[in-house]
Design a protein around this motif. Sequence first.
Motif, PDB file in Angstrom:
ATOM      1  N   GLU A   1       3.942  -8.431   7.557  1.00  0.00           N
ATOM      2  CA  GLU A   1       2.703  -7.690   7.340  1.00  0.00           C
ATOM      3  C   GLU A   1       2.679  -6.462   8.254  1.00  0.00           C
ATOM      4  O   GLU A   1       2.956  -6.581   9.446  1.00  0.00           O
ATOM      5  N   GLY A   2       2.380  -5.314   7.690  1.00  0.00           N
ATOM      6  CA  GLY A   2       2.305  -4.078   8.469  1.00  0.00           C
ATOM      7  C   GLY A   2       3.611  -3.301   8.517  1.00  0.00           C
ATOM      8  O   GLY A   2       3.632  -2.148   8.959  1.00  0.00           O
ATOM      9  N   ASP A   3       4.715  -3.910   8.080  1.00  0.00           N
ATOM     10  CA  ASP A   3       5.990  -3.176   8.066  1.00  0.00           C
ATOM     11  C   ASP A   3       5.948  -2.044   7.043  1.00  0.00           C
ATOM     12  O   ASP A   3       5.338  -2.178   5.974  1.00  0.00           O
ATOM     13  N   VAL A   4       6.625  -0.946   7.389  1.00  0.00           N
ATOM     14  CA  VAL A   4       6.646   0.218   6.498  1.00  0.00           C
ATOM     15  C   VAL A   4       8.075   0.465   6.028  1.00  0.00           C
ATOM     16  O   VAL A   4       8.996   0.598   6.838  1.00  0.00           O
TER      17      VAL A   4
ATOM     18  N   VAL B   1       9.651 -10.730   0.622  1.00  0.00           N
ATOM     19  CA  VAL B   1      11.108 -10.745   0.580  1.00  0.00           C
ATOM     20  C   VAL B   1      11.527  -9.687  -0.430  1.00  0.00           C
ATOM     21  O   VAL B   1      11.020  -9.682  -1.560  1.00  0.00           O
ATOM     22  N   ILE B   2      12.376  -8.763  -0.010  1.00  0.00           N
ATOM     23  CA  ILE B   2      12.674  -7.590  -0.840  1.00  0.00           C
ATOM     24  C   ILE B   2      14.184  -7.326  -0.898  1.00  0.00           C
ATOM     25  O   ILE B   2      14.952  -7.863  -0.096  1.00  0.00           O
ATOM     26  N   ALA B   3      14.578  -6.476  -1.837  1.00  0.00           N
ATOM     27  CA  ALA B   3      15.953  -5.966  -1.878  1.00  0.00           C
ATOM     28  C   ALA B   3      15.922  -4.574  -2.492  1.00  0.00           C
ATOM     29  O   ALA B   3      15.158  -4.325  -3.422  1.00  0.00           O
ATOM     30  N   VAL B   4      16.748  -3.681  -1.942  1.00  0.00           N
ATOM     31  CA  VAL B   4      16.876  -2.328  -2.492  1.00  0.00           C
ATOM     32  C   VAL B   4      18.282  -2.192  -3.066  1.00  0.00           C
ATOM     33  O   VAL B   4      19.272  -2.449  -2.377  1.00  0.00           O
ATOM     34  N   THR B   5      18.362  -1.813  -4.330  1.00  0.00           N
ATOM     35  CA  THR B   5      19.652  -1.650  -5.005  1.00  0.00           C
ATOM     36  C   THR B   5      19.687  -0.264  -5.656  1.00  0.00           C
ATOM     37  O   THR B   5      18.697   0.460  -5.639  1.00  0.00           O
TER      38      THR B   5
ATOM     39  N   GLU C   1       3.723   0.487   2.705  1.00  0.00           N
ATOM     40  CA  GLU C   1       3.341  -0.450   3.764  1.00  0.00           C
ATOM     41  C   GLU C   1       3.090  -1.822   3.139  1.00  0.00           C
ATOM     42  O   GLU C   1       2.347  -1.933   2.157  1.00  0.00           O
ATOM     43  N   PHE C   2       3.697  -2.840   3.728  1.00  0.00           N
ATOM     44  CA  PHE C   2       3.469  -4.202   3.229  1.00  0.00           C
ATOM     45  C   PHE C   2       2.228  -4.763   3.910  1.00  0.00           C
ATOM     46  O   PHE C   2       2.147  -4.791   5.132  1.00  0.00           O
TER      47      PHE C   2
ATOM     48  N   ARG D   1       0.863  -1.189   0.000  1.00  0.00           N
ATOM     49  CA  ARG D   1       0.000   0.000   0.000  1.00  0.00           C
ATOM     50  C   ARG D   1       0.898   1.237   0.000  1.00  0.00           C
ATOM     51  O   ARG D   1       1.840   1.333   0.789  1.00  0.00           O
ATOM     52  N   VAL D   2       0.600   2.162  -0.882  1.00  0.00           N
ATOM     53  CA  VAL D   2       1.440   3.357  -1.029  1.00  0.00           C
ATOM     54  C   VAL D   2       0.952   4.428  -0.065  1.00  0.00           C
ATOM     55  O   VAL D   2      -0.114   5.016  -0.250  1.00  0.00           O
ATOM     56  N   LYS D   3       1.739   4.653   0.996  1.00  0.00           N
ATOM     57  CA  LYS D   3       1.356   5.692   1.976  1.00  0.00           C
ATOM     58  C   LYS D   3       1.733   7.074   1.452  1.00  0.00           C
ATOM     59  O   LYS D   3       1.028   8.040   1.650  1.00  0.00           O
ATOM     60  N   SER D   4       2.905   7.163   0.823  1.00  0.00           N
ATOM     61  CA  SER D   4       3.256   8.379   0.075  1.00  0.00           C
ATOM     62  C   SER D   4       4.101   7.924  -1.109  1.00  0.00           C
ATOM     63  O   SER D   4       4.842   6.942  -0.996  1.00  0.00           O
TER      64      SER D   4
END
Lengths: 79, 324
Positions: free
Chosen positions: B97-100, B70-74, B64-65, B4-7
């Motif tokens: 779930e619920g992590d931002v 499972v993610i990665a930022v590059t 918000e997840f 979910r896109v909070k901003s």
Amino acid sequence: MADKTVKAQMPGTFYRRPDPESDPYVNEGDSVSAGDTVGLIEVMKSFHEVKAEDDGTISKFLVENEEAVDAGQDIVELG
Amino acid sequence: MGIRVKSPGLLTTVQDTGRFGEYALGMPPSGAMDVFSYQVGNYLVGNEEGAASLEITYFGPELEFTEGAVIAVTGAEMPPKINGEEAPTWETLEVGEGDVLSFDYLKSGARSYLAVAGGIDVPLFMHSRSTYTLIGLGGHEGRALQEGDELKIGESRNGGGQVGKRVDDDHIPAYSRETELRVIIGLASYRLTEESMEEFLNTTWTVTPDADRVGYRYRGGELKFVEREQPAGAGSDPANVVDFGYPIGSIQVPGGVEPIVLMNDAVTGGGYATIGTVISADRDKLAQTKTNDKTRFRSVDLDEALKARKDRGEQMEEIKGSLT
């Protein structure tokens, strides 16, 4: 040493006025509330408002009109 | 449900390898601007090649997840935070779930990539999930993300087994404020005077604030074209030629000022002389330059360009091998 500043969220060109004919959004000595616009940053062909995140009085502009700014750079010192 | 896109951040779009093969329709490929960072993100989370990621430009979103992922930022140094705590980049992470996920200010580079195991699940449009914002097609509703958007995550193959994997430090690029880009001179370089071609290659150019996914515009010099009689079918600007196709990475100089490197969302053809083309291996570097950064162009031959492409491919294979 001011305890609060307004920072640039993104890199670009900083403007103090909404358009060349208008007055600046704010001047040194003005008081601002959180959410007030203090300038614009132009990047990728669009303009983005720079907003104060705290209440305070503008003690100093740290960046000139039309100067290049980096993300995270302090633009305004709040007293 | 998934994200979910909070901003939305400044410009966050769904991108994959691109919509190649449609140039004849006038359709540019779109796709990730920095292919290296995008691909390595997919390796980290165990995705099939071509899974869609989020490309995050200059200022990050808050996401918000709504389910575990499972993610990665590059890519760019724009430090990610999970629930406000700084998290590593170039490393596979697990979120609940619920992590931002949010981002600190951009420190270097220009674009970060968020890869998610299973990929961002938006409908295919012409065999790609890439967003082409100029015409409002592809990606998530043909546009950059907005507050309140909800994105689905695809079925993950082996995301869980990847958690904790990390790209070797030797393979993590450092982004400088001064970049050299290799170019192949042509296709219409004959239109520039010899002196101006030299000036083009000797000038330290500055990226202008206009630089975006369509093109990177530079200032710092003025180039002159060979005098000629206006040919039938060409425009009156000395930079005009009879219309032809523009390679991705090609450089045009309308009016002799402000060279523009055409990138992933650019028009596919037109009537400006292209004086050179930034080689594919260096377009990742270009994509990590930002407004006010300095750039120089260095002329190379086709052999060097092809070798650079081969080397990059081998480097990516090596990284893939180390992560899967």
